[in-house]
Design a protein around this motif. Sequence first.
Motif, short mmCIF file in Angstrom:
data_model
loop_
_atom_site.label_atom_id
_atom_site.label_comp_id
_atom_site.label_asym_id
_atom_site.label_seq_id
_atom_site.Cartn_x
_atom_site.Cartn_y
_atom_site.Cartn_z
N ILE A 1 52.55 -109.52 4.55
CA ILE A 1 53.83 -109.18 3.94
C ILE A 1 54.95 -109.25 4.98
O ILE A 1 56.03 -109.77 4.73
N GLY A 2 54.63 -108.72 6.19
CA GLY A 2 55.63 -108.72 7.26
C GLY A 2 56.06 -110.13 7.63
O GLY A 2 57.25 -110.39 7.81
N ASN A 3 55.09 -111.04 7.72
CA ASN A 3 55.41 -112.43 8.06
C ASN A 3 56.28 -113.08 6.99
O ASN A 3 57.20 -113.85 7.28
N LYS A 4 55.99 -112.76 5.74
CA LYS A 4 56.77 -113.33 4.64
C LYS A 4 58.22 -112.80 4.64
O LYS A 4 59.16 -113.52 4.36
N ILE A 5 58.35 -111.51 4.97
CA ILE A 5 59.69 -110.92 5.07
C ILE A 5 60.48 -111.59 6.19
O ILE A 5 61.66 -111.92 6.02
N LEU A 6 59.85 -111.79 7.33
CA LEU A 6 60.52 -112.46 8.46
C LEU A 6 60.93 -113.88 8.09
O LEU A 6 62.02 -114.34 8.43
N GLN A 7 60.04 -114.57 7.38
CA GLN A 7 60.35 -115.93 6.92
C GLN A 7 61.55 -115.93 5.98
O GLN A 7 62.44 -116.78 6.07
N LEU A 8 61.59 -114.94 5.10
CA LEU A 8 62.70 -114.82 4.14
C LEU A 8 64.01 -114.53 4.87
O LEU A 8 65.06 -115.10 4.54
N LEU A 9 63.94 -113.66 5.88
CA LEU A 9 65.15 -113.32 6.65
C LEU A 9 65.63 -114.50 7.48
O LEU A 9 66.84 -114.73 7.60
N ASP A 10 64.71 -115.24 8.06
CA ASP A 10 65.07 -116.37 8.94
C ASP A 10 65.58 -117.59 8.17
O ASP A 10 66.51 -118.26 8.60
N THR A 11 64.93 -117.89 7.03
CA THR A 11 65.24 -119.14 6.32
C THR A 11 65.91 -118.94 4.97
O THR A 11 66.45 -119.88 4.40
N GLY A 12 65.87 -117.69 4.46
CA GLY A 12 66.43 -117.46 3.12
C GLY A 12 65.48 -117.90 2.02
O GLY A 12 65.80 -117.81 0.84
N LYS A 13 64.28 -118.36 2.40
CA LYS A 13 63.29 -118.82 1.43
C LYS A 13 61.91 -118.29 1.80
O LYS A 13 61.68 -117.85 2.91
N MET A 14 61.00 -118.34 0.81
CA MET A 14 59.62 -117.99 1.06
C MET A 14 58.77 -119.19 0.63
O MET A 14 58.75 -119.55 -0.54
N LYS A 15 58.10 -119.80 1.58
CA LYS A 15 57.37 -121.05 1.34
C LYS A 15 56.38 -120.93 0.19
O LYS A 15 56.32 -121.79 -0.70
N LEU A 16 55.58 -119.88 0.19
CA LEU A 16 54.57 -119.71 -0.85
C LEU A 16 55.20 -119.58 -2.23
O LEU A 16 54.73 -120.19 -3.20
N LEU A 17 56.29 -118.82 -2.31
CA LEU A 17 56.98 -118.66 -3.59
C LEU A 17 57.52 -119.99 -4.08
O LEU A 17 57.39 -120.34 -5.27
N ASP A 18 58.14 -120.76 -3.18
CA ASP A 18 58.66 -122.09 -3.55
C ASP A 18 57.56 -123.00 -4.08
O ASP A 18 57.75 -123.74 -5.05
N GLU A 19 56.38 -122.93 -3.44
CA GLU A 19 55.26 -123.76 -3.88
C GLU A 19 54.78 -123.36 -5.27
O GLU A 19 54.47 -124.21 -6.11
N LEU A 20 54.74 -122.06 -5.53
CA LEU A 20 54.31 -121.57 -6.84
C LEU A 20 55.31 -121.95 -7.93
O LEU A 20 54.93 -122.31 -9.04
N ILE A 21 56.61 -121.88 -7.60
CA ILE A 21 57.64 -122.23 -8.57
C ILE A 21 57.56 -123.71 -8.94
O ILE A 21 57.72 -124.09 -10.11
N VAL A 22 57.29 -124.57 -7.94
CA VAL A 22 57.15 -126.01 -8.19
C VAL A 22 56.00 -126.28 -9.16
O VAL A 22 56.08 -127.17 -10.01
N LYS A 23 54.92 -125.50 -9.04
CA LYS A 23 53.74 -125.70 -9.89
C LYS A 23 53.91 -125.12 -11.29
O LYS A 23 53.10 -125.37 -12.17
N THR A 24 54.94 -124.31 -11.48
CA THR A 24 55.13 -123.61 -12.76
C THR A 24 56.18 -124.32 -13.60
O THR A 24 57.29 -124.55 -13.13
N PRO A 25 55.86 -124.67 -14.85
CA PRO A 25 56.85 -125.32 -15.72
C PRO A 25 58.11 -124.46 -15.89
O PRO A 25 58.02 -123.23 -15.92
N GLU A 26 59.26 -125.11 -15.99
CA GLU A 26 60.53 -124.39 -16.14
C GLU A 26 60.51 -123.46 -17.36
O GLU A 26 61.08 -122.38 -17.34
N GLU A 27 59.86 -123.92 -18.44
CA GLU A 27 59.83 -123.13 -19.67
C GLU A 27 59.06 -121.82 -19.46
O GLU A 27 59.40 -120.79 -20.07
N ILE A 28 58.05 -121.85 -18.58
CA ILE A 28 57.31 -120.62 -18.27
C ILE A 28 58.19 -119.68 -17.46
O ILE A 28 58.19 -118.46 -17.68
N MET A 29 58.97 -120.23 -16.55
CA MET A 29 59.91 -119.41 -15.76
C MET A 29 60.92 -118.75 -16.70
O MET A 29 61.29 -117.58 -16.51
#
Length: 322
Positions: A1-29
């Motif tokens: 969790i700590g690493n993900k928070i640091l990633q979010l603070l440094d880049t404004g994004k979370m790599k794992l979350l972005d990957e999951l969103i790409v795999k999820t249809p827009e209609e499901i979102m």
Amino acid sequence: IGNKILQLLDTGKMKLLDELIVKTPEEIMEMMKIKGIGQKKIFIIWKEMEIENIGELLYACHENRLSLTKGFGKKTQQNVIESILFYQEQQGNYLYAQVEQLASDIESLLHKLFNIENIKITGSFARQSETIDELEFVVALPEKNIIDKISSISEFEFIKKASEFILYRYNGRIKIKIFPADEKTFLQKSFETTGTTEFMNAFNEHLDQTKIKIHGSEVDAEILKKSGLQFIPTFLRENGNIINIAKQHKIPEVIKPGDIRGIIHCHSNWSDGSNTLEELSNACIKKGHKYLLISDHSKSAYYAKGLNEETNGSATQPGRRT
């Protein structure tokens, strides 16, 4: 969790979350915006029922299929139907806070685009309505000039041209309504479009009764004063009843920051606050407040250094006592 928070603070994004969103249809979102069904239930709807959009889900509810699926019931199914219908009705509506920055940005954009001063935001946003379905502006330019200039901006999608306004959709989302005016009618047009139709009908009826003529060069305050009315703040121009109250000059003073007499929720450094009781008290006295209510955490909030029955943390925080 700590690493993900640091990633979010440094880049404004979370790599794992972005990957999951790409795999999820827009209609499901989009389905995740429906109140009453969380991610786990949406996963069941998607993977087990093979439903991938809100329309299919509503259809399944009407066929009673959702209530027959494990983890759901008739009550949940009815709640989902009501939530979907409400969501569909509210499409295109935004909370005031959601569009506050956007309204300011678009106003700045229009100033830059048209290179004129006389541009004013009006309508429901000017009235600070709770929900906004379109942002409205009065622009002191001829209709043709406005259309020609805006056509160069791809974010503005033309919808229609009416006798009084031009309607666009911005970035495929909120509608933008522009009222053309000239230098002489700019202020009057701003006044006319700030209030609701009901408010303006009541105001015009009052003008007819008093036989007062309004000139286009007069600002809101002058128009209302000349009409024999108390000044009506824009956020009260929702209905016609306010005209009768303004006739009697009985609109009460609205609450202002200076009317605040005390603070009723404040944490000191006894728990997770930053200041001592003395510092908080002095700050309230300086502001002219009459009272201060301290609401430090109890022992159940151990994560926030909650207080207990005995002396708590006196070694690290001098001044603490029971």
